[in-house]
Each structure stands twice: as structure tokens, then as C-alpha cells.
Design a protein around this motif. Structure first.
Motif, PDB file in Angstrom:
ATOM      1  N   GLY A 101      76.005  45.102   3.357  1.00 27.58           N
ATOM      2  CA  GLY A 101      75.919  43.869   2.666  1.00 27.58           C
ATOM      3  C   GLY A 101      75.926  44.233   0.946  1.00 27.58           C
ATOM      4  O   GLY A 101      76.064  45.521   0.457  1.00 27.58           O
ATOM      5  N   GLY A 102      75.594  43.522  -0.557  1.00 29.81           N
ATOM      6  CA  GLY A 102      76.006  43.471  -1.521  1.00 29.81           C
ATOM      7  C   GLY A 102      75.598  42.698  -2.686  1.00 29.81           C
ATOM      8  O   GLY A 102      74.637  41.824  -2.257  1.00 29.81           O
ATOM      9  N   VAL A 103      75.821  43.279  -3.650  1.00 30.66           N
ATOM     10  CA  VAL A 103      75.314  42.844  -4.613  1.00 30.66           C
ATOM     11  C   VAL A 103      76.703  41.815  -5.608  1.00 30.66           C
ATOM     12  O   VAL A 103      77.105  43.149  -5.916  1.00 30.66           O
ATOM     13  N   LEU A 104      76.305  40.847  -5.377  1.00 36.07           N
ATOM     14  CA  LEU A 104      77.676  39.638  -6.722  1.00 36.07           C
ATOM     15  C   LEU A 104      76.695  39.271  -7.458  1.00 36.07           C
ATOM     16  O   LEU A 104      75.847  38.386  -7.618  1.00 36.07           O
ATOM     17  N   LEU A 105      77.542  39.775  -8.761  1.00 31.65           N
ATOM     18  CA  LEU A 105      77.115  39.012 -10.727  1.00 31.65           C
ATOM     19  C   LEU A 105      78.561  38.554 -10.372  1.00 31.65           C
ATOM     20  O   LEU A 105      79.646  38.984 -10.360  1.00 31.65           O
ATOM     21  N   GLU A 106      78.296  36.524 -11.191  1.00 30.73           N
ATOM     22  CA  GLU A 106      78.884  36.174 -11.150  1.00 30.73           C
ATOM     23  C   GLU A 106      80.276  36.366  -9.915  1.00 30.73           C
ATOM     24  O   GLU A 106      82.144  36.746 -10.336  1.00 30.73           O
ATOM     25  N   ASN A 107      80.283  36.309  -8.991  1.00 32.29           N
ATOM     26  CA  ASN A 107      81.230  36.335  -7.089  1.00 32.29           C
ATOM     27  C   ASN A 107      81.893  37.913  -7.896  1.00 32.29           C
ATOM     28  O   ASN A 107      82.497  37.637  -7.200  1.00 32.29           O
ATOM     29  N   ARG A 108      81.534  38.722  -8.293  1.00 37.67           N
ATOM     30  CA  ARG A 108      82.071  40.656  -8.599  1.00 37.67           C
ATOM     31  C   ARG A 108      80.710  40.959  -7.208  1.00 37.67           C
ATOM     32  O   ARG A 108      79.715  40.933  -8.304  1.00 37.67           O
ATOM     33  N   GLU A 109      81.290  41.941  -6.904  1.00 37.86           N
ATOM     34  CA  GLU A 109      80.641  43.032  -6.024  1.00 37.86           C
ATOM     35  C   GLU A 109      80.802  43.884  -6.847  1.00 37.86           C
ATOM     36  O   GLU A 109      80.808  44.617  -7.987  1.00 37.86           O
ATOM     37  N   VAL A 110      79.215  44.563  -7.257  1.00 39.91           N
ATOM     38  CA  VAL A 110      78.626  45.119  -8.168  1.00 39.91           C
ATOM     39  C   VAL A 110      77.942  46.729  -7.136  1.00 39.91           C
ATOM     40  O   VAL A 110      77.118  46.208  -6.526  1.00 39.91           O
ATOM     41  N   ASN A 111      78.450  47.281  -7.234  1.00 38.03           N
ATOM     42  CA  ASN A 111      77.775  48.795  -6.800  1.00 38.03           C
ATOM     43  C   ASN A 111      77.495  50.410  -7.130  1.00 38.03           C
ATOM     44  O   ASN A 111      77.435  51.069  -7.120  1.00 38.03           O
ATOM     45  N   SER A 112      77.964  50.331  -8.904  1.00 37.17           N
ATOM     46  CA  SER A 112      77.668  51.257  -9.624  1.00 37.17           C
ATOM     47  C   SER A 112      77.155  50.598 -10.887  1.00 37.17           C
ATOM     48  O   SER A 112      76.962  49.609 -11.282  1.00 37.17           O
ATOM     49  N   PRO A 113      76.507  51.526 -11.147  1.00 34.80           N
ATOM     50  CA  PRO A 113      75.423  51.259 -12.835  1.00 34.80           C
ATOM     51  C   PRO A 113      76.107  50.617 -13.748  1.00 34.80           C
ATOM     52  O   PRO A 113      76.889  51.125 -13.746  1.00 34.80           O
ATOM     53  N   GLY A 114      75.386  49.332 -14.175  1.00 36.00           N
ATOM     54  CA  GLY A 114      76.164  49.652 -15.641  1.00 36.00           C
ATOM     55  C   GLY A 114      74.892  48.668 -16.573  1.00 36.00           C
ATOM     56  O   GLY A 114      74.513  47.878 -16.120  1.00 36.00           O
ATOM     57  N   PRO A 115      75.829  48.609 -17.643  1.00 32.18           N
ATOM     58  CA  PRO A 115      74.710  47.481 -18.820  1.00 32.18           C
ATOM     59  C   PRO A 115      74.567  46.085 -18.880  1.00 32.18           C
ATOM     60  O   PRO A 115      74.180  45.643 -19.564  1.00 32.18           O
ATOM     61  N   ASP A 116      75.329  45.670 -17.917  1.00 33.77           N
ATOM     62  CA  ASP A 116      75.542  44.674 -17.897  1.00 33.77           C
ATOM     63  C   ASP A 116      74.322  44.369 -16.632  1.00 33.77           C
ATOM     64  O   ASP A 116      72.714  43.176 -16.564  1.00 33.77           O
ATOM     65  N   ARG A 117      73.852  44.767 -16.242  1.00 34.17           N
ATOM     66  CA  ARG A 117      72.398  44.978 -15.492  1.00 34.17           C
ATOM     67  C   ARG A 117      71.379  45.869 -15.808  1.00 34.17           C
ATOM     68  O   ARG A 117      71.323  46.797 -15.456  1.00 34.17           O
ATOM     69  N   ALA A 118      70.787  45.970 -17.530  1.00 34.64           N
ATOM     70  CA  ALA A 118      69.956  46.397 -17.959  1.00 34.64           C
ATOM     71  C   ALA A 118      68.716  46.939 -17.178  1.00 34.64           C
ATOM     72  O   ALA A 118      68.251  45.567 -16.882  1.00 34.64           O
TER      73      ALA A 118
END
Lengths: 264, 298
Positions: free
Chosen positions: A63-80
Motif C-alpha cells: 500500500g501507499g500514501v498519496l498526497l494530492e494524488n502523488r505517491e510519497v514514500n520519502s520524508p519531506g517538508p511537505d509533511r512536516a
């Protein structure tokens, strides 16, 4: 409504040698923009693991995480993330701690002076501008957490992740900080996902409460809408029927249907 | 109408203010003098014991070595013999016939060079070993064996390799002081809290920024522990190495004094070696204190 943040069939299996433990099973959740969602559950149910998966600090097994329909699988400042134990770097001042993130995120879009003004703006939001040159060891626990929130906010995250942000604070400081977070949410309209184990906190702050069953193989047991108008006032809610009903629902879930077996 | 009222005020106030200072001053004065007395007492409590101990040791030494036929000179004779060296440390008669200042400074220069190299290489290797599991598995056993080799055992090998005393002495300092620096740095890097790594990941620091902004400050207390042990070891090593390589340097000065049976000069040199070693240790400790200020978890 469109899904802003979508958790899509997330499983998490930890393997240690030959033994495999399934921590999370089939987690599905959609969060709308501007929503305040709490995840509540007993300790060990994998709620922090779930937050780490969303933050990208661990990866989901399937499974996965979608933020604004894009998959995110590494850390980043958009998910502080605002970490439970503040995680301020003790060798930097309050100002420098917030600036660390700001300098990275706005390296190309903002000038140095603008970035510094932005740091101060965010310190002002959490009422910590007066302590800009103090080191974390010189300020109280509640103040550290405020700075932690400022650091996260200053990165202009799409989703703000709060990992039991008030867990280590005394009751009075906690209430004060909860009010601050509510005010910030009201003012900035951030999308917030908060991990908590405090029923009152969850009901007071959230639009929706996601209740998790006990691990291993923790699932989402129930999702409760909290139909309370904002801005919410702590004192008025104490006798509010809707508030009490929501609170009752969560308590029933946690202490009747999904009692914490390990402790018994 | 106002005048009498004012007068009344003054009149009533006057006796109060006349009494007040007496009341206020009397309790204030004794604590102040007591404060000075306490400070003097505390200083005395720190300074007097070592002075007494030193005096007693000197006395015993004087009494033991005073008798005729004693192998070692008593302190009074040491002072008489080395008066010139003590009061004129800057003379230079060419060759190795120089004042003690020049010998010490030659030794310190070697230490400065060798120690700087080992600090740089030691921190770099320590970071590598602390950060990479494979580097640790590969290198750690090697380090554990190499670090037990006594400093002087390296000297013949380095003389063979460099064919010169100066680089050999520097190499001996390097190889002696590098191990505690590597090992402590590696421990410091391995002990960086996961929280700090998470922060760095969320902020998306690149490896270089992670190294300078997170790793080095977080590991600084450990690194300075290693550096402090390292400076002590390099001062130990240089004295021994200089005895063998000769030339200008406090180590060879001691050896030369022994060969000329100037026992008093040896004692004076030992005194200087001790003081310099102590100062070097304090220097690194003080530097560490300044650099790691605020690093302690709050």
C-alpha cells in the motif's frame, strides 16, 4: 469531496530474523484539505508507525500514501512533523532551529532577509519571538513544543503531522497549547493529522477521530465525526451534549470494545 | 494650609530616615564582610592543601637526599644547579645547546603537527566507522589491534620508511593519538539520537549539511573526549620518541642530561614536561567546553 491525503491499503510488517509481526493491516483513510483528523488508540497499536509511514520515515510493506494524488514514500517538508519530544537541536538557538528548515525549503524562492522575516513570523505565531536567541535547554517544555510547531509550520507543509505533541506536558501547559493549535488551525487552515491517546484532546481538536484497534494487525476500528462548530471553547464544551456524546463514543470504543489487553 | 502639612511630613519622615539607615545598614554590613571572608576561606581551602603537600614532599625529599653519597640531588641543589636554565630559557649557543624554551617549543611544534593530522584523520575515520556498519565491521578489529601497539614500537618502522627523525617523530605522535579520537568519534556518531536524524530527513538535509549541521555538533562531546585523551598520549609519545631521534626537543634534552650526568637538569625538565602536559590537557578541555556549549540535552 476530493481526497487530499489518501492512505491506500497500508500494511506494515516488521521482520526480525525469521519472526514477522504484522503491525498495521489494511489501513484506508482519506483526509480532506483543511481537515483536522486525530488518530487515537492504545499504546502499541501502531499509530506512531502509521504517522512515520505518512511522514516517509518508514515505508509501508504494502500500500501507499498519496498526497494530492502523488505517491510519497520519502520524508519531506511537505509533511512536516512535530515530534513528541520536541526534537529541537540543542546546539542551535530557537531562531536557528526554525531557520534550519526554512533555509532548506525556501532556498531558491526567498532571499535571506525574507527567510529570516519568515522565521520570525512563525515564531510570532506561536508567541515565541521573545525567546529567539535562547537555546532549547533554557526554555520550558511547553515552549520547546511551541518552537517545534513553529519549525513545522514554517516549512509550509501540505499536511502537518503531530506525533503526540502534548504527551510530555503537564495538564495546564497542555490545555494552553491545545488552544494555541486550535487557533492556528483556525487562522491558517492547515490540514492536520494528530496522533494522540487523550480522549478529551481528540474530541476537542478534531473534525474526525480515527479509532484504532489493538495490535498486532491493528486496523481502523471506527471513524467518528465531531460535529462541533468552530471556534470551540474548552469551558463551554464541558457541558455540551454533542461533545459529551462524542467523548462517550470514543471511551466506549477504547475501554469496552477494544480494551488494552496487555495491561490487564 | 499646605506648608504645615509638608512640614509635618518632613518632621515625621526625618526620624524614620534617621533610624532606617541604622536598621538597614547593620544587618547588611556583616554579610558583606562575611562574604569576603568566605571567599577568602574557600580560596584558602583550595590553595593551602596542595601547598602544604608540596612543601612536605620537598622537605622529605630534601631530608632524604641531603645525606652524603645520595644518588639524587635534593631540591636545594636542583635549584642551585639549574638556576641558569630557569632564569634564561631563551639562550641559543647553536646546535642542541639551547635554552629550555627552544627545546619545549620544538617538541610542541612536532606535537602540533602530528596531533592536528591525527585529529583530522581520526575524526574522518571515526565518522566513517560510526556511520557505516560495513566500515565498522571491516575496520574495527584492525583498530582494536593497532591501538594496543606502544608508541615507541612504531618508531623503527617509521624511521625505515621516512629515513629521517623529524617526520618519524611526527608519525609516532600521529599513530599514537589517532586511536582514541577514532573510537570516541565513532561512538559519538553511533549515539546520535534517531530524533535528530528524523529532523534532518524531514528537512531534507543533504549528506554534507547533515555532516556539518547534525553529526559534528551532536557528536562533539564524544569527539572532544577523544581529542583530550589524544593530546595526552601525543605528549607522552613525543618525549619518548625524541629521546631516540635526538636533535632539539625536550625529550632529547632529558636524555642528553642523563648522558652528561646532570641529574638536576633532568628534574627541572620533568617539571616542565608535567606543566606543559597539564596545560595542553586544559587547553583541549577548555576548547571542548566552548565548542560543546549547549550540546548537552536540555
Amino acid at each position: 469531496m476530493t481526497a487530499y491525503l489518501k492512505l491506500d491499503h497500508i500494511d506494515k510488517i516488521f521482520t526480525r530474523g525469521a519472526a514477522a509481526t504484522e503491525v498495521l493491516k489494511d489501513i484506508n483513510l482519506t483526509i480532506e484539505k483543511g481537515e483536522y483528523v486525530s488518530i487515537i488508540g492504545h499504546s502499541g497499536c501502531g499509530k506512531s508507525t502509521l504517522l512515520n509511514i505518512i511522514a516517509g520515515l518508514t515505508t509501508a510493506s504494502t500500500g501507499g500514501v498519496l498526497l494530492e494524488n502523488r505517491e510519497v514514500n520519502s520524508p519531506g517538508p511537505d509533511r512536516a512533523v512535530v515530534f513528541q519530544n520536541h526534537s529541537l537541536l540543542p546546539w542551535l538557538t530557537v531562531f536557528e532551529n526554525v531557520k534550519l528548515g526554512v533555509d532548506k525549503v525556501f532556498a531558491r524562492t526567498k532571499m535571506k532577509a525574507e527567510r529570516e522575516a519568515w522565521v520570525m513570523h512563525n515564531l510570532n505565531l506561536v508567541q515565541m519571538a521573545h525567546a529567539r536567541d535562547k537555546r532549547p535547554s533554557e526554555i520550558s517544555g511547553g515552549m520547546k513544543q511551541r518552537v517545534g510547531i513553529a519549525r513545522a509550520l514554517a516549512m509550509e507543509p501540505k499536511v502537518l503531522l503531530l506525533d503526540e505533541p502534548f504527551g510530555a506536558l503537564d495538564a495546564l501547559t497542555r490545555a494552553h497549547l491545545q488552544d494555541s493549535v486550535m487557533a492556528l488551525h483556525q487562522k491558517l487552515g492547515n490540514t492536520i493529522l494528530m496522533i494522540t491517546h487523550d480522549v478529551d484532546e481528540a474530541v476537542l481538536l478534531s473534525d474526525r477521530i480515527v479509532m484504532m484497534t489493538n495490535g498486532p494487525s491493528a486496523r481502523i476500528g471506527e471513524v467518528l465525526e465531531v460535529p462541533l462548530a468552530r471556534p470551540r471553547k474548552r469551558l463551554e464544551l464541558a457541558t455540551n451534549a454533542t461533545y459529551l456524546k462524542c467523548r462517550q463514543r470514543v471511551l466506549e470504543f477504547l475501554y469496552e470494545r477494544h480494551r488494552f489487553v496487555e495491561a490487564a | 494650609m499646605n506648608m504645615p502639612a509638608k512640614k509635618m511630613d518632613i518632621e515625621t519622615a526625618a526620624p524614620v530616615s534617621a533610624v532606617a539607615p541604622v536598621v538597614a545598614m547593620t544587618p547588611k554590613r556583616p554579610p558583606r564582610s562575611e562574604g569576603y571572608a568566605r571567599m577568602a576561606k574557600e580560596t584558602a581551602a583550595r590553595v593551602i592543601p596542595p601547598i602544604v603537600v608540596i612543601m612536605l614532599l620537598m622537605l622529605v625529599w630534601e631530608l632524604v637526599c641531603r645525606r652524603a653519597g645520595s644518588a639524587l640531588p635534593p631540591p636545594s641543589k636542583v635549584f642551585k644547579d639549574t638556576k641558569e636554565l630557569i632564569f634564561d630559557p631563551f639562550f641559543d649557543h647553536g646546535g642542541i645547546d639551547k635554552g629550555l624554551f627552544w627545546h619545549l617549543s620544538a617538541s610542541l611544534q612536532r606535537v602540533a603537527l602530528g596531533y592536528s593530522l591525527s585529529a583530522i584523520a581520526g575524526i574522518a575515520l571515526g565518522v566513517l566507522v560510526g556511520q557505516s556498519v560495513w566500515a565498522m565491521r571491516g575496520l574495527d578489529p584492525l583498530f582494536q589491534v593497532l591501538r594496543t601497539i606502544p608508541p615507541l614500537a612504531w618508531l623503527p618502522l617509521s624511521l625505515a620508511a621516512f629515513r629521517d627523525g623529524q617526520p618519524s617523530a611526527i608519525f609516532v605522535i600521529f599513530i599514537t593519538s589517532i586511536w582514541p579520537i577514532i573510537i570516541n568519534t565513532a561512538v559519538g556518531i553511533r549515539n546520535i539520537p534517531q530524533d535528530y536524524r528524523n529532523v534532518a530527513a524531514v528537512v531534507q538535509l543533504n549528506p554534507l549539511e547533515f555532516f556539518s549541521k547534525i553529526m559534528i555538533p551532536a557528536a562533539a562531546p564524544y569527539i572532544f573526549t577523544g581529542l583530550r585523551i589524544g593530546i595526552g598520549l601525543s605528549w607522552l609519545a613525543i618525549i619518548a620518541a625524541e629521546m631516540l631521534i635526538g636533535g632539539v626537543g625536550i625529550g632529547f634534552f632529558i636524555w642528553d642530561a642523563w648522558n652528561s650526568s646532570h641529574i638536576s637538569e633532568i628534574i627541572l625538565a620533568l617539571f616542565y614536561v608535567g606543566i606543559v602536559g597539564f596545560v595542553l590537557d586544559r587547553l583541549i578541555a577548555g576548547l571542548g567546553k566552548i565548542v560543546t556549549r549547549g550540546t548537552a540535552q536540555g
